[in-house]
Design a protein around this motif. Structure first.
Motif, PDB file in Angstrom:
ATOM      1  N   ILE A   1      20.425 -42.762  -1.028  1.00  0.00           N
ATOM      2  CA  ILE A   1      19.171 -42.475  -1.707  1.00  0.00           C
ATOM      3  C   ILE A   1      19.291 -41.205  -2.537  1.00  0.00           C
ATOM      4  O   ILE A   1      18.852 -41.146  -3.694  1.00  0.00           O
ATOM      5  CB  ILE A   1      18.024 -42.321  -0.689  1.00  0.00           C
ATOM      6  CG1 ILE A   1      17.846 -43.618   0.122  1.00  0.00           C
ATOM      7  CG2 ILE A   1      16.725 -41.949  -1.398  1.00  0.00           C
ATOM      8  CD1 ILE A   1      17.401 -44.796  -0.684  1.00  0.00           C
TER       9      ILE A   1
ATOM     10  N   THR B   1       9.660 -48.247   0.700  1.00  0.00           N
ATOM     11  CA  THR B   1      10.069 -47.146   1.561  1.00  0.00           C
ATOM     12  C   THR B   1      11.492 -47.408   2.040  1.00  0.00           C
ATOM     13  O   THR B   1      12.037 -48.501   1.879  1.00  0.00           O
ATOM     14  CB  THR B   1       9.147 -47.017   2.781  1.00  0.00           C
ATOM     15  OG1 THR B   1       9.312 -48.185   3.609  1.00  0.00           O
ATOM     16  CG2 THR B   1       7.695 -46.886   2.353  1.00  0.00           C
ATOM     17  N   ARG B   2      12.076 -46.391   2.636  1.00  0.00           N
ATOM     18  CA  ARG B   2      13.402 -46.557   3.227  1.00  0.00           C
ATOM     19  C   ARG B   2      13.376 -47.646   4.301  1.00  0.00           C
ATOM     20  O   ARG B   2      14.305 -48.432   4.426  1.00  0.00           O
ATOM     21  CB  ARG B   2      13.871 -45.228   3.809  1.00  0.00           C
ATOM     22  CG  ARG B   2      15.187 -45.290   4.540  1.00  0.00           C
ATOM     23  CD  ARG B   2      15.674 -43.903   4.889  1.00  0.00           C
ATOM     24  NE  ARG B   2      16.787 -43.958   5.810  1.00  0.00           N
ATOM     25  CZ  ARG B   2      17.519 -42.909   6.156  1.00  0.00           C
ATOM     26  NH1 ARG B   2      17.244 -41.728   5.647  1.00  0.00           N
ATOM     27  NH2 ARG B   2      18.524 -43.027   7.007  1.00  0.00           N
TER      28      ARG B   2
ATOM     29  N   SER C   1      21.184 -41.845   4.116  1.00  0.00           N
ATOM     30  CA  SER C   1      20.392 -40.939   3.282  1.00  0.00           C
ATOM     31  C   SER C   1      21.158 -40.503   2.033  1.00  0.00           C
ATOM     32  O   SER C   1      20.560 -40.216   0.989  1.00  0.00           O
ATOM     33  CB  SER C   1      19.986 -39.699   4.088  1.00  0.00           C
ATOM     34  OG  SER C   1      19.121 -40.042   5.137  1.00  0.00           O
TER      35      SER C   1
ATOM     36  N   ILE D   1      15.128 -51.607  -4.724  1.00  0.00           N
ATOM     37  CA  ILE D   1      14.115 -50.717  -5.272  1.00  0.00           C
ATOM     38  C   ILE D   1      13.610 -51.249  -6.607  1.00  0.00           C
ATOM     39  O   ILE D   1      12.400 -51.243  -6.885  1.00  0.00           O
ATOM     40  CB  ILE D   1      14.676 -49.293  -5.426  1.00  0.00           C
ATOM     41  CG1 ILE D   1      15.018 -48.708  -4.050  1.00  0.00           C
ATOM     42  CG2 ILE D   1      13.671 -48.391  -6.143  1.00  0.00           C
ATOM     43  CD1 ILE D   1      15.726 -47.368  -4.103  1.00  0.00           C
TER      44      ILE D   1
ATOM     45  N   ILE E   1      13.664 -51.060   2.772  1.00  0.00           N
ATOM     46  CA  ILE E   1      15.043 -51.363   2.369  1.00  0.00           C
ATOM     47  C   ILE E   1      15.863 -51.780   3.581  1.00  0.00           C
ATOM     48  O   ILE E   1      16.656 -52.733   3.523  1.00  0.00           O
ATOM     49  CB  ILE E   1      15.680 -50.136   1.682  1.00  0.00           C
ATOM     50  CG1 ILE E   1      14.901 -49.766   0.417  1.00  0.00           C
ATOM     51  CG2 ILE E   1      17.145 -50.404   1.337  1.00  0.00           C
ATOM     52  CD1 ILE E   1      15.299 -48.433  -0.190  1.00  0.00           C
ATOM     53  N   GLU E   2      15.676 -51.090   4.696  1.00  0.00           N
ATOM     54  CA  GLU E   2      16.421 -51.417   5.913  1.00  0.00           C
ATOM     55  C   GLU E   2      16.026 -52.793   6.442  1.00  0.00           C
ATOM     56  O   GLU E   2      16.866 -53.547   6.947  1.00  0.00           O
ATOM     57  CB  GLU E   2      16.192 -50.342   6.960  1.00  0.00           C
ATOM     58  CG  GLU E   2      16.820 -48.994   6.592  1.00  0.00           C
ATOM     59  CD  GLU E   2      16.503 -47.899   7.589  1.00  0.00           C
ATOM     60  OE1 GLU E   2      15.557 -48.082   8.401  1.00  0.00           O
ATOM     61  OE2 GLU E   2      17.185 -46.851   7.566  1.00  0.00           O
TER      62      GLU E   2
ATOM     63  N   PHE F   1       9.713 -45.181  -3.055  1.00  0.00           N
ATOM     64  CA  PHE F   1      10.717 -45.041  -4.106  1.00  0.00           C
ATOM     65  C   PHE F   1      10.489 -46.068  -5.211  1.00  0.00           C
ATOM     66  O   PHE F   1      10.098 -47.213  -4.953  1.00  0.00           O
ATOM     67  CB  PHE F   1      12.124 -45.218  -3.527  1.00  0.00           C
ATOM     68  CG  PHE F   1      12.511 -44.157  -2.538  1.00  0.00           C
ATOM     69  CD1 PHE F   1      12.967 -42.917  -2.965  1.00  0.00           C
ATOM     70  CD2 PHE F   1      12.406 -44.389  -1.175  1.00  0.00           C
ATOM     71  CE1 PHE F   1      13.317 -41.933  -2.049  1.00  0.00           C
ATOM     72  CE2 PHE F   1      12.751 -43.424  -0.252  1.00  0.00           C
ATOM     73  CZ  PHE F   1      13.209 -42.187  -0.688  1.00  0.00           C
TER      74      PHE F   1
ATOM     75  N   THR G   1      20.951 -51.379  -2.637  1.00  0.00           N
ATOM     76  CA  THR G   1      19.795 -50.511  -2.448  1.00  0.00           C
ATOM     77  C   THR G   1      19.046 -50.325  -3.760  1.00  0.00           C
ATOM     78  O   THR G   1      17.811 -50.398  -3.821  1.00  0.00           O
ATOM     79  CB  THR G   1      20.244 -49.142  -1.894  1.00  0.00           C
ATOM     80  OG1 THR G   1      20.892 -49.333  -0.629  1.00  0.00           O
ATOM     81  CG2 THR G   1      19.056 -48.211  -1.713  1.00  0.00           C
TER      82      THR G   1
ATOM     83  N   THR H   1      20.992 -49.836   8.689  1.00  0.00           N
ATOM     84  CA  THR H   1      20.462 -48.503   8.424  1.00  0.00           C
ATOM     85  C   THR H   1      20.896 -48.029   7.033  1.00  0.00           C
ATOM     86  O   THR H   1      22.046 -48.196   6.641  1.00  0.00           O
ATOM     87  CB  THR H   1      20.976 -47.510   9.482  1.00  0.00           C
ATOM     88  OG1 THR H   1      20.552 -47.943  10.771  1.00  0.00           O
ATOM     89  CG2 THR H   1      20.447 -46.109   9.213  1.00  0.00           C
ATOM     90  N   VAL H   2      19.971 -47.438   6.304  1.00  0.00           N
ATOM     91  CA  VAL H   2      20.280 -46.914   4.975  1.00  0.00           C
ATOM     92  C   VAL H   2      20.746 -45.473   5.093  1.00  0.00           C
ATOM     93  O   VAL H   2      20.038 -44.621   5.639  1.00  0.00           O
ATOM     94  CB  VAL H   2      19.050 -46.999   4.049  1.00  0.00           C
ATOM     95  CG1 VAL H   2      19.345 -46.338   2.709  1.00  0.00           C
ATOM     96  CG2 VAL H   2      18.639 -48.443   3.841  1.00  0.00           C
TER      97      VAL H   2
ATOM     98  N   GLU I   1      18.604 -40.767  13.754  1.00  0.00           N
ATOM     99  CA  GLU I   1      17.444 -39.982  13.365  1.00  0.00           C
ATOM    100  C   GLU I   1      16.963 -39.242  14.609  1.00  0.00           C
ATOM    101  O   GLU I   1      16.453 -39.846  15.547  1.00  0.00           O
ATOM    102  CB  GLU I   1      16.328 -40.901  12.831  1.00  0.00           C
ATOM    103  CG  GLU I   1      16.702 -41.628  11.544  1.00  0.00           C
ATOM    104  CD  GLU I   1      16.558 -40.714  10.340  1.00  0.00           C
ATOM    105  OE1 GLU I   1      15.928 -39.653  10.505  1.00  0.00           O
ATOM    106  OE2 GLU I   1      17.066 -41.063   9.267  1.00  0.00           O
TER     107      GLU I   1
END
Length: 249
Positions: free
Chosen positions: A122, A105-106, A119, A98, A109-110, A146, A94, A116-117, A200
């Motif tokens: 981060i 964005t998240r 949380s 970045i 990254i995914e 990020f 991760t 799934t990243v 989510e």
């Protein structure tokens, strides 16, 4: 003040400093009587004078500092036998995404990792001072963007992001994550990650009827980590219990 005395002042100030010292602050030592070019020349001379010692003078993102050479670490660890911080591969991947693709964005990254990243990852990168939110993408939901920080560069011993290993260079591809962990005086956790899906849950109107949730779209995986040869499998996912940095340097 002659050159010898000026170098002694610089050397003393940098050895006693707890943080890297920028050039503008070093000029204060001499009431701005010495210009930036002169100071840089004196600093480079000091670097050469310390070449054969266990400590070196280096320039990082926020200034100049003295630090121990990498080959001295095993001896210094004997004085402080604390275990270094450990990072999961998911955390370092991760961070690498970045660093190389910022701002991201998240969701970006995914898409790259294919999972799934968590949380927590981060948040831990933010708590470590390596990652920060620099804005929001102007799209639905305005997701956070990020990017890495100057603290990240300092901890990695870099002056700028341009000094990161070039991904197109085969000699630098295989050990990008390991190099990041080593520069931060940590190790990558060897344990495999457990499958995890972080749900989510969107807020809903209590009066509105509940609708069957649509299945989430399958992330589109790119070749970022195949290029750096990390061996990440398509079914890898982040784990709650080992999703990040455990301890600070």
């Amino acid at each position: 003040m002659n050159t010898v005395d000026a170098k002694r002042v610089l050397e003393t100030a940098l050895i006693c400093a707890q943080q890297p010292v920028p050039l503008r602050e070093l000029r204060v030592l001499f009431h701005d009587a010495l210009g930036s070019d002169t100071l840089k020349q004196l600093l480079h001379e000091l670097q050469l004078e310390w070449t054969q010692r266990g400590v070196e003078l280096v320039q990082v993102a926020t200034g100049w500092r003295f630090q121990s050479r990498p080959e001295m670490r095993e001896y210094l660890d004997r004085l402080h036998p604390e275990k270094p911080p450990r990072y999961t591969r998911a955390t370092m991947e991760t961070l690498a995404i970045i660093a190389y693709r910022q701002p991201v964005t998240r969701g970006d990254i995914e898409d790259i990792r294919g999972v799934t990243v968590n949380s927590l990852i981060i948040k831990q990168l933010e708590d470590r001072g390596w990652v920060e939110v620099i804005g929001h993408r102007e799209t639905v939901g305005r997701p956070a963007l990020f990017a890495t920080t100057r603290q990240f560069l300092d901890d990695m011993g870099l002056q700028s992001l341009d000094q990161l290993p070039v991904l197109d260079d085969p000699s630098g591809n295989a050990n990008v994550l390991e190099a990041m962990a080593a520069a931060a005086q940590g190790v990558i956790e060897p344990e495999p990650e457990l499958a995890m899906a972080e749900p989510e849950v969107a807020a809903q109107d209590d009066a509105a009827p509940l609708a069957a949730p649509e299945p989430p779209p399958t992330p589109v995986r790119d070749d970022f980590f195949e290029n750096v040869e990390t061996g990440l499998r398509d079914d890898d996912a982040d784990a709650d219990t080992q999703g990040g940095i455990q301890g600070n340097t």
